[in-house]
Write a protein that holds these residues in place. Structure first.
Motif, PDB file in Angstrom:
ATOM      1  N   MET A   1       0.853  -1.164   0.000  1.00 34.36           N
ATOM      2  CA  MET A   1       0.000   0.000   0.000  1.00 34.36           C
ATOM      3  C   MET A   1       0.903   1.232   0.000  1.00 34.36           C
ATOM      4  SD  MET A   1      -2.483   1.029   3.273  1.00 34.36           S
ATOM      5  CE  MET A   1      -2.763  -0.663   3.588  1.00 34.36           C
ATOM      6  N   ILE A   2       0.473   2.260  -0.689  1.00 35.89           N
ATOM      7  CA  ILE A   2       1.238   3.506  -0.738  1.00 35.89           C
ATOM      8  C   ILE A   2       0.455   4.583   0.008  1.00 35.89           C
ATOM      9  CG2 ILE A   2       2.227   5.298  -2.204  1.00 35.89           C
ATOM     10  CD1 ILE A   2       2.594   3.163  -4.346  1.00 35.89           C
ATOM     11  N   ILE A   3       1.122   5.211   0.975  1.00 33.52           N
ATOM     12  CA  ILE A   3       0.532   6.277   1.788  1.00 33.52           C
ATOM     13  C   ILE A   3       1.184   7.594   1.387  1.00 33.52           C
ATOM     14  CG2 ILE A   3       0.179   7.127   4.144  1.00 33.52           C
ATOM     15  CD1 ILE A   3      -1.214   4.458   3.571  1.00 33.52           C
ATOM     16  N   LEU A  15       5.058   7.077   1.016  1.00 30.33           N
ATOM     17  CA  LEU A  15       5.673   6.089   1.897  1.00 30.33           C
ATOM     18  C   LEU A  15       4.975   4.749   1.730  1.00 30.33           C
ATOM     19  CD1 LEU A  15       5.612   8.401   5.022  1.00 30.33           C
ATOM     20  CD2 LEU A  15       7.631   7.841   3.696  1.00 30.33           C
ATOM     21  N   GLN A  16       5.680   3.685   2.037  1.00 29.71           N
ATOM     22  CA  GLN A  16       5.099   2.351   2.014  1.00 29.71           C
ATOM     23  C   GLN A  16       4.380   2.094   3.337  1.00 29.71           C
ATOM     24  OE1 GLN A  16       5.033  -0.033  -0.429  1.00 29.71           O
ATOM     25  NE2 GLN A  16       5.870   1.537  -1.763  1.00 29.71           N
ATOM     26  N   GLY A  17       3.213   1.493   3.256  1.00 23.08           N
ATOM     27  CA  GLY A  17       2.448   1.166   4.453  1.00 23.08           C
ATOM     28  C   GLY A  17       1.946  -0.260   4.389  1.00 23.08           C
ATOM     29  N   ARG A  18       1.576  -0.794   5.539  1.00 17.31           N
ATOM     30  CA  ARG A  18       1.028  -2.139   5.614  1.00 17.31           C
ATOM     31  C   ARG A  18       0.128  -2.220   6.846  1.00 17.31           C
ATOM     32  NH1 ARG A  18       5.932  -1.739   7.239  1.00 17.31           N
ATOM     33  NH2 ARG A  18       6.648  -2.572   9.208  1.00 17.31           N
ATOM     34  N   VAL A  30       3.457   2.523   8.883  1.00 13.01           N
ATOM     35  CA  VAL A  30       4.043   3.231   7.749  1.00 13.01           C
ATOM     36  C   VAL A  30       5.554   3.314   7.947  1.00 13.01           C
ATOM     37  CG1 VAL A  30       4.029   5.398   6.449  1.00 13.01           C
ATOM     38  CG2 VAL A  30       1.921   4.578   7.501  1.00 13.01           C
ATOM     39  N   ASP A  31       6.301   2.982   6.887  1.00 14.16           N
ATOM     40  CA  ASP A  31       7.755   3.100   6.946  1.00 14.16           C
ATOM     41  C   ASP A  31       8.133   4.540   7.279  1.00 14.16           C
ATOM     42  OD1 ASP A  31       7.785   0.481   6.195  1.00 14.16           O
ATOM     43  OD2 ASP A  31       8.452   0.840   4.140  1.00 14.16           O
ATOM     44  N   MET A  35       3.771   2.868  13.743  1.00 12.01           N
ATOM     45  CA  MET A  35       2.329   2.680  13.882  1.00 12.01           C
ATOM     46  C   MET A  35       1.621   4.027  13.872  1.00 12.01           C
ATOM     47  SD  MET A  35       1.364  -0.496  16.340  1.00 12.01           S
ATOM     48  CE  MET A  35       1.985   0.194  17.841  1.00 12.01           C
ATOM     49  N   VAL A  36       0.524   4.078  13.120  1.00 12.19           N
ATOM     50  CA  VAL A  36      -0.254   5.306  12.978  1.00 12.19           C
ATOM     51  C   VAL A  36      -1.684   5.010  13.410  1.00 12.19           C
ATOM     52  CG1 VAL A  36      -1.063   7.057  11.367  1.00 12.19           C
ATOM     53  CG2 VAL A  36       1.191   6.063  11.053  1.00 12.19           C
ATOM     54  N   THR A  37      -2.154   5.712  14.423  1.00 13.38           N
ATOM     55  CA  THR A  37      -3.533   5.561  14.881  1.00 13.38           C
ATOM     56  C   THR A  37      -4.469   6.315  13.932  1.00 13.38           C
ATOM     57  OG1 THR A  37      -3.463   7.533  16.255  1.00 13.38           O
ATOM     58  CG2 THR A  37      -2.772   5.463  17.296  1.00 13.38           C
TER      59      THR A  37
END
Length: 71
Positions: A1-3, A15-18, A30-31, A35-37
């Motif tokens: 996934m791309i953020i 950025l790359q996210g998962r 997110v790289d 962790m992102v709430t």
């Protein structure tokens, strides 16, 4: 996934996210950020640029403010 980041703190970049499971709940990781709430997702001006329909559904279910695109 791309953020996509639109924040002063993290800059304007992609950025790359998962998604990872923590305590039975999906959490966005997110790289370069970690962790992102859901609240931090909004506060930092993050958005999803590219994700599978399953990832979008999981984000929505976990409380992230994302738009699900119908194909």
């Amino acid at each position: 996934m791309i953020i996509k980041s639109h924040s002063i703190r993290y800059g304007y970049k992609e950025l790359q996210g998962r998604l990872e499971k923590h305590s039975g709940q999906a959490v966005l990781v997110v790289d370069e950020i970690g962790m992102v709430t859901p609240l931090e997702f909004i506060k930092q001006g993050l958005s999803v640029k590219l994700a599978s329909p399953q990832e979008m559904a999981m984000l929505k279910q976990a409380g992230y403010n994302v738009k699900i695109r119908e194909l």
